[in-house]
Design a protein around this motif. Structure first.
Motif, mmCIF file in Angstrom:
data_model
loop_
_atom_site.group_PDB
_atom_site.id
_atom_site.type_symbol
_atom_site.label_atom_id
_atom_site.label_comp_id
_atom_site.label_asym_id
_atom_site.label_seq_id
_atom_site.Cartn_x
_atom_site.Cartn_y
_atom_site.Cartn_z
ATOM 1 N N GLU A 1 90.205 77.911 -9.130
ATOM 2 C CA GLU A 1 88.891 78.560 -9.054
ATOM 3 C C GLU A 1 88.072 77.997 -7.897
ATOM 4 O O GLU A 1 87.322 78.728 -7.246
ATOM 5 C CB GLU A 1 88.141 78.370 -10.370
ATOM 6 C CG GLU A 1 88.666 79.210 -11.520
ATOM 7 C CD GLU A 1 88.272 80.675 -11.410
ATOM 8 O OE1 GLU A 1 87.244 80.983 -10.760
ATOM 9 O OE2 GLU A 1 88.979 81.516 -11.985
ATOM 10 N N THR B 1 89.103 78.205 -20.742
ATOM 11 C CA THR B 1 90.484 77.829 -20.436
ATOM 12 C C THR B 1 90.981 76.770 -21.409
ATOM 13 O O THR B 1 92.120 76.846 -21.892
ATOM 14 C CB THR B 1 90.588 77.316 -18.985
ATOM 15 O OG1 THR B 1 90.127 78.338 -18.095
ATOM 16 C CG2 THR B 1 92.026 76.962 -18.640
ATOM 17 N N TRP C 1 83.570 85.908 -23.486
ATOM 18 C CA TRP C 1 83.826 84.511 -23.178
ATOM 19 C C TRP C 1 82.935 83.595 -24.005
ATOM 20 O O TRP C 1 82.016 84.041 -24.696
ATOM 21 C CB TRP C 1 83.608 84.248 -21.690
ATOM 22 C CG TRP C 1 84.425 85.088 -20.786
ATOM 23 C CD1 TRP C 1 83.986 86.096 -19.983
ATOM 24 C CD2 TRP C 1 85.843 85.018 -20.582
ATOM 25 N NE1 TRP C 1 85.031 86.651 -19.289
ATOM 26 C CE2 TRP C 1 86.192 86.011 -19.638
ATOM 27 C CE3 TRP C 1 86.862 84.214 -21.101
ATOM 28 C CZ2 TRP C 1 87.491 86.228 -19.207
ATOM 29 C CZ3 TRP C 1 88.166 84.424 -20.667
ATOM 30 C CH2 TRP C 1 88.471 85.407 -19.732
ATOM 31 N N GLU D 1 95.105 87.256 -18.253
ATOM 32 C CA GLU D 1 95.059 88.338 -17.275
ATOM 33 C C GLU D 1 94.201 88.003 -16.062
ATOM 34 O O GLU D 1 94.126 88.786 -15.118
ATOM 35 C CB GLU D 1 94.521 89.610 -17.954
ATOM 36 C CG GLU D 1 95.458 90.133 -19.052
ATOM 37 C CD GLU D 1 94.835 91.203 -19.909
ATOM 38 O OE1 GLU D 1 93.587 91.391 -19.808
ATOM 39 O OE2 GLU D 1 95.562 91.856 -20.677
ATOM 40 N N LYS D 2 93.582 86.836 -16.066
ATOM 41 C CA LYS D 2 92.742 86.411 -14.938
ATOM 42 C C LYS D 2 93.642 85.970 -13.781
ATOM 43 O O LYS D 2 94.586 85.202 -13.974
ATOM 44 C CB LYS D 2 91.846 85.259 -15.418
ATOM 45 C CG LYS D 2 90.696 84.912 -14.515
ATOM 46 C CD LYS D 2 89.765 83.938 -15.229
ATOM 47 C CE LYS D 2 88.714 83.354 -14.308
ATOM 48 N NZ LYS D 2 87.886 84.340 -13.620
ATOM 49 N N GLU D 3 93.365 86.436 -12.582
ATOM 50 C CA GLU D 3 94.267 86.212 -11.453
ATOM 51 C C GLU D 3 94.449 84.733 -11.144
ATOM 52 O O GLU D 3 95.566 84.277 -10.858
ATOM 53 C CB GLU D 3 93.763 86.963 -10.212
ATOM 54 C CG GLU D 3 93.930 88.466 -10.287
ATOM 55 C CD GLU D 3 95.375 88.896 -10.528
ATOM 56 O OE1 GLU D 3 96.287 88.310 -9.905
ATOM 57 O OE2 GLU D 3 95.599 89.798 -11.344
ATOM 58 N N THR D 4 93.382 83.966 -11.177
ATOM 59 C CA THR D 4 93.524 82.544 -10.893
ATOM 60 C C THR D 4 94.380 81.855 -11.958
ATOM 61 O O THR D 4 95.127 80.925 -11.652
ATOM 62 C CB THR D 4 92.145 81.865 -10.831
ATOM 63 O OG1 THR D 4 91.381 82.235 -11.991
ATOM 64 C CG2 THR D 4 91.387 82.256 -9.575
ATOM 65 N N HIS E 1 93.577 75.091 -13.329
ATOM 66 C CA HIS E 1 92.748 76.295 -13.237
ATOM 67 C C HIS E 1 91.456 76.010 -12.482
ATOM 68 O O HIS E 1 90.994 76.828 -11.672
ATOM 69 C CB HIS E 1 92.445 76.836 -14.638
ATOM 70 C CG HIS E 1 91.997 78.262 -14.623
ATOM 71 N ND1 HIS E 1 91.515 78.912 -15.731
ATOM 72 C CD2 HIS E 1 91.949 79.179 -13.616
ATOM 73 C CE1 HIS E 1 91.204 80.150 -15.412
ATOM 74 N NE2 HIS E 1 91.446 80.337 -14.133
ATOM 75 N N ARG F 1 92.820 87.704 -22.727
ATOM 76 C CA ARG F 1 91.927 87.992 -21.597
ATOM 77 C C ARG F 1 92.072 86.928 -20.513
ATOM 78 O O ARG F 1 92.114 87.231 -19.321
ATOM 79 C CB ARG F 1 90.482 88.057 -22.108
ATOM 80 C CG ARG F 1 89.481 88.613 -21.110
ATOM 81 C CD ARG F 1 88.118 88.795 -21.780
ATOM 82 N NE ARG F 1 88.203 89.761 -22.874
ATOM 83 C CZ ARG F 1 88.020 89.470 -24.168
ATOM 84 N NH1 ARG F 1 87.720 88.221 -24.533
ATOM 85 N NH2 ARG F 1 88.108 90.403 -25.080
ATOM 86 N N LEU F 2 92.171 85.680 -20.933
ATOM 87 C CA LEU F 2 92.347 84.619 -19.950
ATOM 88 C C LEU F 2 93.676 84.771 -19.216
ATOM 89 O O LEU F 2 93.748 84.566 -18.004
ATOM 90 C CB LEU F 2 92.283 83.246 -20.614
ATOM 91 C CG LEU F 2 92.441 82.080 -19.640
ATOM 92 C CD1 LEU F 2 91.188 81.929 -18.780
ATOM 93 C CD2 LEU F 2 92.746 80.781 -20.352
ATOM 94 N N TRP G 1 83.141 83.821 -17.624
ATOM 95 C CA TRP G 1 84.197 82.836 -17.882
ATOM 96 C C TRP G 1 83.718 81.435 -17.503
ATOM 97 O O TRP G 1 82.896 81.254 -16.600
ATOM 98 C CB TRP G 1 85.443 83.184 -17.066
ATOM 99 C CG TRP G 1 86.411 82.041 -16.980
ATOM 100 C CD1 TRP G 1 87.404 81.739 -17.856
ATOM 101 C CD2 TRP G 1 86.434 81.009 -15.976
ATOM 102 N NE1 TRP G 1 88.054 80.582 -17.464
ATOM 103 C CE2 TRP G 1 87.477 80.127 -16.317
ATOM 104 C CE3 TRP G 1 85.675 80.761 -14.840
ATOM 105 C CZ2 TRP G 1 87.778 79.010 -15.540
ATOM 106 C CZ3 TRP G 1 85.967 79.640 -14.075
ATOM 107 C CH2 TRP G 1 87.013 78.784 -14.424
#
Length: 225
Positions: free
Chosen positions: A26, A166, A155, A197-200, A22, A194-195, A161
């Protein structure tokens, strides 16, 4: 502009190396991924031990230099790519030390509790169920405290975030696979979702799934990506 580093990332699908992956996503850093099948013991193979004598994942090789341990790798990437905002306040010694402490806590306290839940026989062959139960009870105390911390915020550090999020979400997702009642801690459960759903983060999971399919990597019983 400086030349892009040559990066090799050694990981296992579903393992804590997800934190490293991750961070790399990022940072937007190009890298060559090397998946390992932990259930086949590839982390203890002579080939991998020649790269990382610790016999663990993750491992990150940057321009020939080896980095190991999740917290250290996360700290390195967050500091090398501060514009990615992976940890807060890196320009302030106190805030940066607090973030480093949180990463160390994830790796040295939270992670071992979850590992005792996932692989209890490694710690107590005669009573694995008892070991798992003790770990679950310990995690319950931690979950209660973290659920309170996340009340009213998205977060770990509030509205932003970080890599700590993570690591925490990975730990509790593994615990849930082992039967931990994550739904009883609604703020933690929402945090984990929620994590996801994060694109990265979606790209990380997609990479892991591709590795499983391409290399026929078995996952621990009951585990999924």
């Amino acid at each position: 502009m400086g030349q892009e580093p040559v990066v090799h990332a050694y990981f296992a699908p579903g393992a804590c190396s997800r934190v490293m992956l991750h961070a790399l996503e990022e940072a937007g850093l190009a890298f060559e991924g090397h998946p390992l099948a932990l259930m086949r013991g590839e982390q203890k193979s002579p080939e991998y031990l020649a790269i990382n004598p610790k016999g663990k994942v993750p491992a990150l090789v940057v321009d020939g230099d080896l980095l190991t341990e999740n917290g250290a790798i996360a700290w390195y990437l967050a500091n090398r790519f501060p514009e990615a905002g992976m940890l807060p306040g890196l320009d302030d010694p106190v805030t940066a030390a607090q973030a480093l402490g949180d990463l160390i806590w994830c790796g040295g306290t939270l992670h071992p509790i979850v590992r005792r839940m996932m692989r209890p026989a490694l710690f107590n062959e005669s009573d694995p169920d008892g070991t798992r139960a003790l770990a679950a009870a310990e995690l319950g105390v931690t979950a209660r405290d973290l659920d309170a911390r996340l009340e009213g915020q998205d977060w770990w550090y509030g509205d932003t975030w970080s890599l700590v999020d993570t690591y925490v979400a990975w730990a509790f997702s593994i615990a849930a696979i082992c039967g931990f009642p994550l739904s009883e801690y609604p703020n933690l459960a929402s945090h984990t979702k929620r994590l996801s759903e994060k694109e990265t983060f979606k790209r990380v999971v997609a990479r892991e799934k591709e590795a499983v399919a391409t290399h026929d990597i078995p996952l621990p019983p009951g585990a999924s990506l």
